[in-house]
Structure formats: structure tokens, C-alpha cells
Design an enzyme around this catalytic site. Structure first.
Site, PDB file in Angstrom:
ATOM      1  N   LYS A   4       0.864  -1.181   0.000  1.00  0.00           N
ATOM      2  CA  LYS A   4       0.000   0.000   0.000  1.00  0.00           C
ATOM      3  C   LYS A   4       0.898   1.227   0.000  1.00  0.00           C
ATOM      4  O   LYS A   4       1.691   1.427   0.920  1.00  0.00           O
ATOM      5  CB  LYS A   4      -0.904  -0.004   1.236  1.00  0.00           C
ATOM      6  CG  LYS A   4      -1.765   1.248   1.362  1.00  0.00           C
ATOM      7  CD  LYS A   4      -2.625   1.201   2.616  1.00  0.00           C
ATOM      8  CE  LYS A   4      -3.448   2.456   2.780  1.00  0.00           C
ATOM      9  NZ  LYS A   4      -4.336   2.395   3.946  1.00  0.00           N
ATOM     10  N   ASP A  96     -14.614   3.355   9.497  1.00  0.00           N
ATOM     11  CA  ASP A  96     -14.810   3.395   8.044  1.00  0.00           C
ATOM     12  C   ASP A  96     -14.993   1.987   7.492  1.00  0.00           C
ATOM     13  O   ASP A  96     -14.427   1.626   6.460  1.00  0.00           O
ATOM     14  CB  ASP A  96     -13.640   4.099   7.354  1.00  0.00           C
ATOM     15  CG  ASP A  96     -13.958   4.476   5.903  1.00  0.00           C
ATOM     16  OD1 ASP A  96     -15.157   4.630   5.576  1.00  0.00           O
ATOM     17  OD2 ASP A  96     -13.018   4.616   5.099  1.00  0.00           O
TER      18      ASP A  96
END
Length: 200
Positions: A4, A96
Site C-alpha cells: 500500500k 470506516d
């Protein structure tokens, strides 16, 4: 492995805090239903790379490709709740949770990822949380006073989406989102409404 990339994480204080928070949480959270961080490095351009285990897809891609059979829905929900129980027991609110933040491999093993908006439980929380379709009503009404229940709401929305094949509350904005929720669930009784305190 999966990598990432976080571009220019030190370019703003907000991005630096978010990156640091995610790194710190991933370093300490160790559970088979939570993505694990195996390494981290910084490029000469000051981009940060998180190295994690590789899972083939995410739940959002699965849901848009085909309907899920009931046994997969049960197994996925079980793993989501198991991962959340661990995260919450560590005093963390994800904030989230959505299908694209839930990774799945070819064996149907599931891992919760993307802790960039996660917070340690605190009596005063911030308002910038969760993708609208999965946002709990208490965040819309009293955005500074919420807890782990907002993740449970999001998990319920994901469960409904797995069953129906589409988002349960696809609001266009905050007002429309709340309207869709009350249309489906009904208006809370006055005694419940009277217990809601808002500082907004």
C-alpha cells in the site's frame, strides 16, 4: 505480499496523523481477521509503503460480480464480527467499515483493513468518519459522542448488502441518508428522541 503506497504522507498535518495512526494500530493489532503489517519502508521521495499479506479481492468487488450464497454470507459476517470484537476489545473504533475495506482470499478468509480513520475510543470523537452508506445515525446527529456501535451499524449495513446485492441506505447526502434510514426503520419514539443530545 501486497504493498500500500501512501504518497507524500508528511505533506499535511492531517495526512501525517492519519498515516502515523494507521501504522501504529497495524503494528499492534494481531488477529486472523485483521490485515497484518509485515514491513514498512520510505522511498527517497518520502512516500511510505506498507507491506501486508496479499488477499485476492475485496468484498465490494465480490458483491458487484455476483450474488453471494447464504453460507458465504454467514461465514463472511462471522469473520467481520470476530475481527470487530478483537478491534473493539483493543479499544479501537474502525470508523470506516465498508465492503472495499474488507479483503477476501480464495479460501474465503476475510480481513478488515484500512485503519486510516480508526481511533482509540475517546469520549470526544471527530466528525469525519465512514462512507455515507455505512454511516450510523448517531454520527449524523451527535458526531462527537459515539463509540464502537458505529462499527456494528456499518457491519449491519454490509450484512444487508450481502443479502440484497445492493446498499441498504444509498443516501445522496446527509439529509437524504437520514431520510432513507427513517423511511425503512421508522421514526424513533419521542422518549428515544428526547435522549439524543446534540452540541451541533
Amino acid at each position: 505480499v501486497a504493498v500500500k503506497k501512501i504518497m507524500k504522507p508528511f505533506s499535511t498535518p492531517v495526512l501525517a496523523k492519519r498515516t502515523y495512526r494507521e501504522l501504529k494500530l497495524l503494528k499492534h493489532l494481531k488477529h486472523e481477521n485483521v490485515i497484518s503489517l509485515s514491513d514498512i519502508f520510505i522511498s527517497p521521495l518520502e512516500d511510505i509503503y506498507f507491506v501486508t499479506e496479499l488477499l485476492g479481492t475485496d468484498l465490494h468487488r465480490l458483491l458487484t460480480s455476483r450474488p453471494l450464497e447464504k453460507q458465504f454470507i454467514q461465514y463472511f459476517l462471522y469473520q467481520i464480527m470476530r475481527g470487530l470484537k478483537y478491534v473493539h476489545s483493543a479499544g479501537v473504533v474502525h470508523r470506516d467499515l465498508k465492503p472495499s475495506n474488507i479483503l477476501v482470499n480464495e479460501n474465503c478468509d476475510l480481513k478488515i483493513c484500512d485503519f486510516g480513520l480508526a481511533r482509540i475510543q475517546d469520549p470526544q470523537m471527530t466528525g469525519y468518519v465512514s462512507t455515507r452508506y455505512y454511516r450510523a445515525p448517531e454520527i449524523m446527529l451527535t458526531w462527537q459522542k459515539y463509540d464502537v456501535e458505529v462499527d456494528i451499524w456499518s457491519a449491519g449495513c454490509i450484512f444487508a448488502e450481502m443479502l440484497e446485492g445492493k446498499p441498504l441506505f444509498p443516501g445522496k447526502d446527509h439529509v437524504n441518508q437520514f431520510s432513507i434510514i427513517t423511511e425503512l426503520l421508522g421514526t424513533p419514539p419521542d422518549d428515544v428522541i428526547n435522549t439524543i443530545a446534540s452540541e451541533n
